[in-house]
Design an enzyme around this catalytic site. Structure first.
Site, mmCIF file in Angstrom:
data_model
loop_
_atom_site.group_PDB
_atom_site.id
_atom_site.type_symbol
_atom_site.label_atom_id
_atom_site.label_comp_id
_atom_site.label_asym_id
_atom_site.label_seq_id
_atom_site.Cartn_x
_atom_site.Cartn_y
_atom_site.Cartn_z
ATOM 1 C CD GLU A 181 -3.174 7.703 3.361
ATOM 2 O OE1 GLU A 181 -3.409 8.608 2.532
ATOM 3 O OE2 GLU A 181 -2.389 6.763 3.140
ATOM 4 C CB ILE A 226 -8.385 -0.162 -0.911
ATOM 5 C CG1 ILE A 226 -8.664 -0.652 0.508
ATOM 6 C CG2 ILE A 226 -9.499 0.780 -1.368
ATOM 7 C CD1 ILE A 226 -7.538 -1.449 1.152
ATOM 8 N N GLY A 274 -0.926 3.923 -0.418
ATOM 9 C CA GLY A 274 -1.909 4.358 0.570
ATOM 10 C C GLY A 274 -3.202 3.580 0.399
ATOM 11 C CD GLU A 275 -6.235 3.294 -3.175
ATOM 12 O OE1 GLU A 275 -6.572 2.090 -3.218
ATOM 13 O OE2 GLU A 275 -6.121 3.986 -4.194
ATOM 14 N N GLY A 276 -4.814 2.126 2.518
ATOM 15 C CA GLY A 276 -4.815 0.915 3.333
ATOM 16 C C GLY A 276 -4.322 -0.310 2.580
#
Lengths: 321, 321
Positions: free
Chosen positions: B145, B87, B285-287
C-alpha cells in the site's frame, strides 16, 4: 585493505535523495553501502557473483559423529557436479556461478582426538587452494562446504577459540541424537583438551579440516581482491572465525548470510559481533543459506542504483509540507 | 476453499527423497509445501507472481500524523507508474508483475475522530476494487500500500480488533517524533473510543481506509482463486487481520513477508499466530518487504522441483551406513 571511503561517500550522497523515508529500507541500505565499501566502487555491482563449495573428509567421522556415512561426501560432490543438490538450484535461482573444490577426499584428516587434524604442510596447502579459488573479477563470493562429520570440527574450533563447554558448541548436525550426540560432545571435548590454548591458526589446523582451512584462505584472498563475502552456516563461520581472533576486523568484508539451526552458530555470530541476514531454520551447509541471501543483495543493489530521487520524481520530501 | 490435501500429499512424498537431511532447508520447505496447498497443485509454480499496490488518502492526515504531506500519495503513485520507486526495482529483481490501484485519491476518507472513515457504499466499493484486482492466473500475490498517514488507521484498526492501549499499537511511521507522535497516539485513541466494539468489518470500515479495504478484498479473492498471498508490513497486515477476526483460518493462504520496524507489526503478527519470513529493519510499505520475500519463494520452488533424489544421485541416505 580497508573499506573504500570514497565509494562509501558516493553511496551516502545518493541514498538520502531516493524516494523513500530515510532508513526505511533497513538492512537493504546496509547491504548496498557494504558492497560499495568492499568492492571499492560506486555504484555497487552484482554482475559476477560466484559461489565456492569446499569439500573435505574427516578422521573424526569414523567415531560415529554424523547420521550419514563418510562416503556421502564424495557422493554429494558428484551430485553438485551433476547439478542435483540444493546449492545448484539456489545458485541457478539467483544467477550465481558455482564451483566445487574437492580437497583430498580420499585422504581424511587425522582423528583430532589422537593427533593434529593436519600437519603444517597439509594446512598450508588447503589454505592456498582456498586462496586460489577466488576469481579477481568476482563482485560477490558465497562460501560453503560439504564434509560428513564437519560440524564436529566446527564445534571444536569454536570452543577452542572462544571458551565455554563442549556441550555449548555441539549440536545435532545432520541429525544425531541421544547417545550419538553425547559421543559427539565427548569427541569435541577431547579435541579441545588436546589442542586448545594454541594460536587461532594452529587451532584451525589441529581441530579443523581441509575445507575449513580453504574457506579461511578464500576469505583472506577475497579481502585482497576486493570481493565482499557472504558466509554460510556454522562450519563456514567457525572456519573464518580464526581470522577474526588473529586480527580484529579481518571479517569486516564478510556478512553472515543466515543463522543456522545449529545452536553454536548463533553463539558464534554473537561472538563475532555480526548479525545474520536470514533466519529460516536452515541447517544444510553447501553454502545454501548464503546463496539465498544473494537475493537480498540483488534487492539492495536494484534499489540503490535504480530508484528515482525526490527531484527526479517530483516527490515532496519530509519537512517540505 | 481449504488447502489441497492431494497436492500436499504429493509434496510430502517427494520432499524426503531429495538429497539433503530431512528438514534441513527449514522454512524453504514450509514455503514449497504452502504453495502446493494453496495453489492446489504439485509441483508448485512461480511463473506468474504479481504485486498489487493500493493507494488511498486519509482524513486523519490533516491532523499532522505523518512526516510527509498528503500530496505525496499521488506523487508516489506517479513515481510507481514511471518505475522510480523501491517496489519497481524489487519487482524487477524478482520477476514480479506490478500494478498500482489508486482509490479515489482526490477524495480522502473522513477523519475518523469525527465520523466513520467510510460509509457502507464507499467501503464495499473499495473491497470490490481489491477483489477485482487479483488475476485468476496469478500463482502468487504480493500486496502492499501507499497512503500518507496510513499507519494511523493501521494502529487504530489493530487496537480496536485486539485491545490494549493506543500507545502499544502506534509507532513512528515514516518518522514522526516527540509531540507529533503523542498527537498520533491521541488520534488513534480517539478513533478507537469512537468506533471500537463493532464487528471486525465495521472496525475496518470506520477506522481503516480505502487501500486497507481493498487489501482485505484482494486477500478474499485470492483465496477463492487459489492464489497464495505474501503480506507486506503493518498497514497490510492490519487490513487483513479483520478477516481473521471474523473467521479463524481466513489468512491460512497468506504468509507475512517481513516484520516491519513499526512495533505494532510484530505484535499483530503474534496475535495472528504467524511468523514473518524476513526481519530486515524495513518500514517502507509499497509491498517492498513482501516483494523481497518473493526471492525466498523462488528459492523454495527451485529446491523442491529441481533437486535430485537420493536414488537419482546415488547418494546414501541417513541410516544406510
Amino acid at each position: 585493505p580497508g573499506p573504500d571511503a570514497a565509494a562509501q561517500a558516493l553511496w551516502a550522497a545518493r541514498e538520502p535523495q531516493l524516494t523513500k523515508p530515510g532508513g526505511s529500507l533497513g538492512r537493504l541500505e546496509e547491504l548496498s553501502s557494504w558492497l560499495c565499501a568492499w568492492q571499492g566502487c560506486h555504484p555497487p555491482r552484482l554482475e559476477r557473483p560466484v559461489a565456492r563449495v569446499y569439500a573435505g573428509n574427516h578422521g573424526v567421522a569414523a567415531l560415529g559423529v554424523s547420521a550419514f556415512p563418510a562416503e556421502v561426501t564424495v557422493q554429494m560432490v558428484a551430485n553438485f557436479q551433476r547439478g542435483g543438490a540444493a546449492i545448484n538450484q539456489l545458485c541457478g535461482a539467483f544467477g550465481v556461478q558455482l564451483e566445487v573444490l574437492s580437497l583430498d577426499l580420499d585422504r581424511p584428516t587425522a582423528d583430532f582426538t589422537q593427533a593434529p587434524a593436519m600437519d603444517e604442510a597439509e594446512f598450508v596447502a588447503a589454505v592456498q587452494a582456498g586462496m586460489d579459488s577466488v576469481p579477481a573479477d568476482a563482485d560477490l563470493l558465497v562460501i560453503g562446504e560439504m564434509g560428513i562429520g564437519n560440524t564436529t570440527p566446527a564445534a571444536a574450533v569454536s570452543c577452542a577459540l572462544f571458551g565455554g563447554e563442549a556441550a555449548d558448541w555441539t549440536g545435532r548436525g545432520t541429525g544425531v541424537e541421544g547417545g550419538a550426540l553425547a559421543r559427539k560432545i565427548q569427541v569435541v571435548a577431547e579435541g579441545v583438551a588436546r589442542h586448545g590454548g594454541q594460536s587461532a591458526l594452529d587451532i584451525l589446523r589441529c581441530l579443523g579440516g581441509r575445507e575449513l582451512a580453504a574457506m579461511a584462505g578464500a576469505v583472506l584472498a577475497a579481502r585482497l581482491r576486493r570481493v565482499p563475502v557472504l558466509l554460510d552456516g556454522y562450519v563456514t563461520t567457525a572456519a573464518v572465525a580464526a581470522l577474526a581472533v588473529e586480527r580484529p576486523g579481518a571479517l569486516d568484508h564478510c556478512m553472515v548470510g543466515h543463522v543456522s539451526v545449529e545452536p553454536g552458530h548463533r553463539r558464534l555470530i554473537e561472538r563475532l559481533g555480526k548479525a545474520a541476514l536470514l533466519d529460516l531454520g536452515m541447517r544444510l551447509g553447501e553454502g545454501s543459506g548464503a546463496a539465498v541471501a544473494v537475493g537480498l543483495v540483488r534487492a539492495a543493489v536494484a534499489c540503490h542504483t535504480g530508484m528515482a530521487t525526490f527531484a527526479e520524481a517530483g516527490v515532496s520530501d519530509a519537512g517540505e509540507k
